[in-house]
Write an enzyme that holds these catalytic residues in place. Structure first.
Site, PDB file in Angstrom:
ATOM      1  N   GLY A  38     -11.311   4.664   2.804  1.00  0.00           N
ATOM      2  CA  GLY A  38     -12.666   4.104   2.895  1.00  0.00           C
ATOM      3  C   GLY A  38     -13.327   4.274   4.257  1.00  0.00           C
ATOM      4  O   GLY A  38     -14.545   4.128   4.374  1.00  0.00           O
ATOM      5  N   ASN A  53      -8.629   1.046   6.430  1.00  0.00           N
ATOM      6  CA  ASN A  53      -7.582   0.790   7.407  1.00  0.00           C
ATOM      7  C   ASN A  53      -8.026   1.284   8.792  1.00  0.00           C
ATOM      8  O   ASN A  53      -8.240   0.499   9.711  1.00  0.00           O
ATOM      9  CB  ASN A  53      -6.288   1.495   6.953  1.00  0.00           C
ATOM     10  CG  ASN A  53      -5.116   1.220   7.880  1.00  0.00           C
ATOM     11  OD1 ASN A  53      -5.184   0.345   8.741  1.00  0.00           O
ATOM     12  ND2 ASN A  53      -4.049   1.975   7.726  1.00  0.00           N
ATOM     13  N   THR A  54      -8.224   2.588   8.914  1.00  0.00           N
ATOM     14  CA  THR A  54      -8.506   3.187  10.226  1.00  0.00           C
ATOM     15  C   THR A  54      -9.722   2.564  10.914  1.00  0.00           C
ATOM     16  O   THR A  54      -9.729   2.379  12.131  1.00  0.00           O
ATOM     17  CB  THR A  54      -8.720   4.710  10.062  1.00  0.00           C
ATOM     18  OG1 THR A  54      -7.598   5.239   9.346  1.00  0.00           O
ATOM     19  CG2 THR A  54      -8.842   5.409  11.395  1.00  0.00           C
ATOM     20  N   ASP A  86       0.850  -1.196   0.000  1.00  0.00           N
ATOM     21  CA  ASP A  86       0.000   0.000   0.000  1.00  0.00           C
ATOM     22  C   ASP A  86       0.889   1.250   0.000  1.00  0.00           C
ATOM     23  O   ASP A  86       1.791   1.373   0.837  1.00  0.00           O
ATOM     24  CB  ASP A  86      -0.876  -0.045   1.267  1.00  0.00           C
ATOM     25  CG  ASP A  86      -1.955   1.015   1.280  1.00  0.00           C
ATOM     26  OD1 ASP A  86      -2.371   1.462   0.199  1.00  0.00           O
ATOM     27  OD2 ASP A  86      -2.384   1.394   2.392  1.00  0.00           O
ATOM     28  N   HIS A  87       0.638   2.163  -0.921  1.00  0.00           N
ATOM     29  CA  HIS A  87       1.418   3.414  -1.031  1.00  0.00           C
ATOM     30  C   HIS A  87       2.921   3.169  -1.037  1.00  0.00           C
ATOM     31  O   HIS A  87       3.676   3.782  -0.273  1.00  0.00           O
ATOM     32  CB  HIS A  87       1.064   4.391   0.109  1.00  0.00           C
ATOM     33  CG  HIS A  87      -0.309   4.947  -0.038  1.00  0.00           C
ATOM     34  ND1 HIS A  87      -0.633   5.904  -0.974  1.00  0.00           N
ATOM     35  CD2 HIS A  87      -1.462   4.649   0.602  1.00  0.00           C
ATOM     36  CE1 HIS A  87      -1.925   6.174  -0.888  1.00  0.00           C
ATOM     37  NE2 HIS A  87      -2.454   5.413   0.041  1.00  0.00           N
ATOM     38  N   HIS A 109      -7.291   9.954   4.115  1.00  0.00           N
ATOM     39  CA  HIS A 109      -6.965   8.849   5.025  1.00  0.00           C
ATOM     40  C   HIS A 109      -7.349   9.245   6.453  1.00  0.00           C
ATOM     41  O   HIS A 109      -7.207  10.403   6.833  1.00  0.00           O
ATOM     42  CB  HIS A 109      -5.459   8.571   5.008  1.00  0.00           C
ATOM     43  CG  HIS A 109      -4.991   7.869   3.773  1.00  0.00           C
ATOM     44  ND1 HIS A 109      -3.916   8.282   3.035  1.00  0.00           N
ATOM     45  CD2 HIS A 109      -5.452   6.756   3.154  1.00  0.00           C
ATOM     46  CE1 HIS A 109      -3.736   7.455   2.011  1.00  0.00           C
ATOM     47  NE2 HIS A 109      -4.657   6.522   2.059  1.00  0.00           N
ATOM     48  N   GLY A 110      -7.797   8.290   7.219  1.00  0.00           N
ATOM     49  CA  GLY A 110      -8.141   8.572   8.611  1.00  0.00           C
ATOM     50  C   GLY A 110      -9.585   9.053   8.724  1.00  0.00           C
ATOM     51  O   GLY A 110     -10.374   8.897   7.797  1.00  0.00           O
ATOM     52  N   HIS A 133      -9.304   5.187  -2.020  1.00  0.00           N
ATOM     53  CA  HIS A 133      -8.594   5.122  -0.735  1.00  0.00           C
ATOM     54  C   HIS A 133      -9.421   5.851   0.323  1.00  0.00           C
ATOM     55  O   HIS A 133     -10.408   6.514   0.007  1.00  0.00           O
ATOM     56  CB  HIS A 133      -7.218   5.786  -0.871  1.00  0.00           C
ATOM     57  CG  HIS A 133      -6.216   4.932  -1.567  1.00  0.00           C
ATOM     58  ND1 HIS A 133      -5.124   4.392  -0.919  1.00  0.00           N
ATOM     59  CD2 HIS A 133      -6.145   4.499  -2.840  1.00  0.00           C
ATOM     60  CE1 HIS A 133      -4.419   3.674  -1.782  1.00  0.00           C
ATOM     61  NE2 HIS A 133      -5.015   3.719  -2.965  1.00  0.00           N
TER      62      HIS A 133
HETATM   63  P1  13P Z   1      -8.481   4.747   5.899  1.00  0.00           P
HETATM   64  O1  13P Z   1      -7.413   4.569   6.944  1.00  0.00           O
HETATM   65  O2  13P Z   1      -9.037   6.111   5.904  1.00  0.00           O
HETATM   66  O3  13P Z   1      -9.503   3.698   5.956  1.00  0.00           O
HETATM   67  O4  13P Z   1      -7.738   4.619   4.489  1.00  0.00           O
HETATM   68  C1  13P Z   1      -7.153   3.411   4.113  1.00  0.00           C
HETATM   69  C2  13P Z   1      -6.374   3.544   2.868  1.00  0.00           C
HETATM   70  O5  13P Z   1      -6.717   4.287   1.975  1.00  0.00           O
HETATM   71  C3  13P Z   1      -5.178   2.715   2.718  1.00  0.00           C
HETATM   72  O6  13P Z   1      -4.432   3.055   1.608  1.00  0.00           O
END
Ligand code: 13P
Length: 288
Positions: A210, A232-233, A84-85, A177-178, A208
């Site tokens: 989400g 992710n978060t 990822d990234h 993100h976050g 991204h």
């Molecule tokens: P979030 O942490 O906002 O869910 O984003 C995840 C993401 O885009 C990982 O690349």
């Protein structure tokens, strides 16, 4: 067995649903996500940031753990292990470590350099049957040290990158993100529609950030070509809340409640519930 993300995303793009990328941090995270995907008969992408890769003792350790877990748990749904990234160097490391999918995030380079590096990595990935995600524009906020201003992607630049033979394209459309701030303007569907117009109906687009995007926006994004959504978060928050509840209820002090298998169980179950909710929302259930 790990698979490239190309096929599952092609199917998702054509079938108008999205495959979730859930980032992993350790063994519990990985196990919870894999078991949920299997239970729901859904394809899944395990995302690994460079920071999380380092935390888990390096990309080779991660690839070995995930492959062995798929085998030992009897996971039969398609699973992609995805950087990822990734930086240019990180991408090369993951190609050699046994990942089945790579994201090269060249969005902070001038477009010519992004094109050049993405093109080189697309060739390197495809020789080995790996899929490649590229990025144009930037995702706002911060993820594991990767900071983005959050500017919307230029659809013409998206076309330049999409034409390099990549398998999926991440484009900034106001996503962050976050946690989203209260004054967030929402996703720019005009930008997304213009990107889809430029890159064509077959290119799977990646959303991204989400975490916390309302269901109606998710559905609209899928209707405009999004076939992969990263989360992710939200799993981290679910894990944290369930763990806090366990400790605050004093359960770690009762009997053998301090046993890590007990202490980490509520958090692991909370990750499963979050992944299930997202897979249902994204429409990937029974699409394995
Ligand atoms: P979030 O942490 O906002 O869910 O984003 C995840 C993401 O885009 C990982 O690349």
């Amino acid at each position: 067995m790990l698979v490239s993300a190309a096929e599952m995303l092609k199917k998702a793009r054509a079938g108008k649903y999205a495959v979730g990328q859930f980032n992993i941090n350790n063994l519990e995270w990985t196990k919870s996500i894999l078991l949920t995907a299997q239970e729901l008969n859904s394809p899944v992408i395990l995302g690994v940031s460079e920071g999380a890769g380092k935390y888990m003792c390096g990309f080779k350790t991660v690839a070995a753990m995930v492959s062995a877990m798929i085998d030992e748990l009897g996971i039969t749904v398609p699973v992609a292990l995805h950087l990822d990234h990734g930086s240019y160097e990180g991408a090369k490391k993951c190609i050699n470590a046994g990942f089945s999918s790579i994201m090269f995030d060249g969005s902070h380079y001038p477009i010519e350099e992004n094109v050049e590096k993405t093109k080189e990595l697309a060739a390197a990935c495809h020789v080995l049957g790996l899929s490649l995600e590229a990025e144009v524009g930037s995702i706002g906020g911060e993820e594991d040290g990767v900071v983005g201003a959050g500017e919307c992607a230029d659809p013409k630049e998206c076309k330049m990158i999409a034409d390099l033979g990549i398998d999926m394209l991440a484009a900034g459309i106001g996503n962050i993100h976050g946690k989203y701030p209260a004054n967030w303007a929402g996703l720019s569907f005009d930008t997304l529609a213009a990107i889809e117009q430029e890159v064509g109906e077959e290119m799977p687009l990646v959303l991204h950030g989400g975490t916390g995007i309302p269901a109606d926006m998710i559905k609209k994004a899928i209707s405009l070509g999004v076939a992969k959504i990263n989360v992710n978060t939200e799993c981290q928050l679910a894990f944290q809340a369930a763990t806090r509840e366990y400790v605050e209820a004093g359960k770690d002090l009762e009997g053998k409640g301090f046993d890590p298998r007990k202490l980490l169980a509520p958090g692991s179950e909370a990750i499963k519930a979050t992944v299930k909710e997202k897979m249902e929302l994204f429409g990937s259930v029974n699409k394995a």
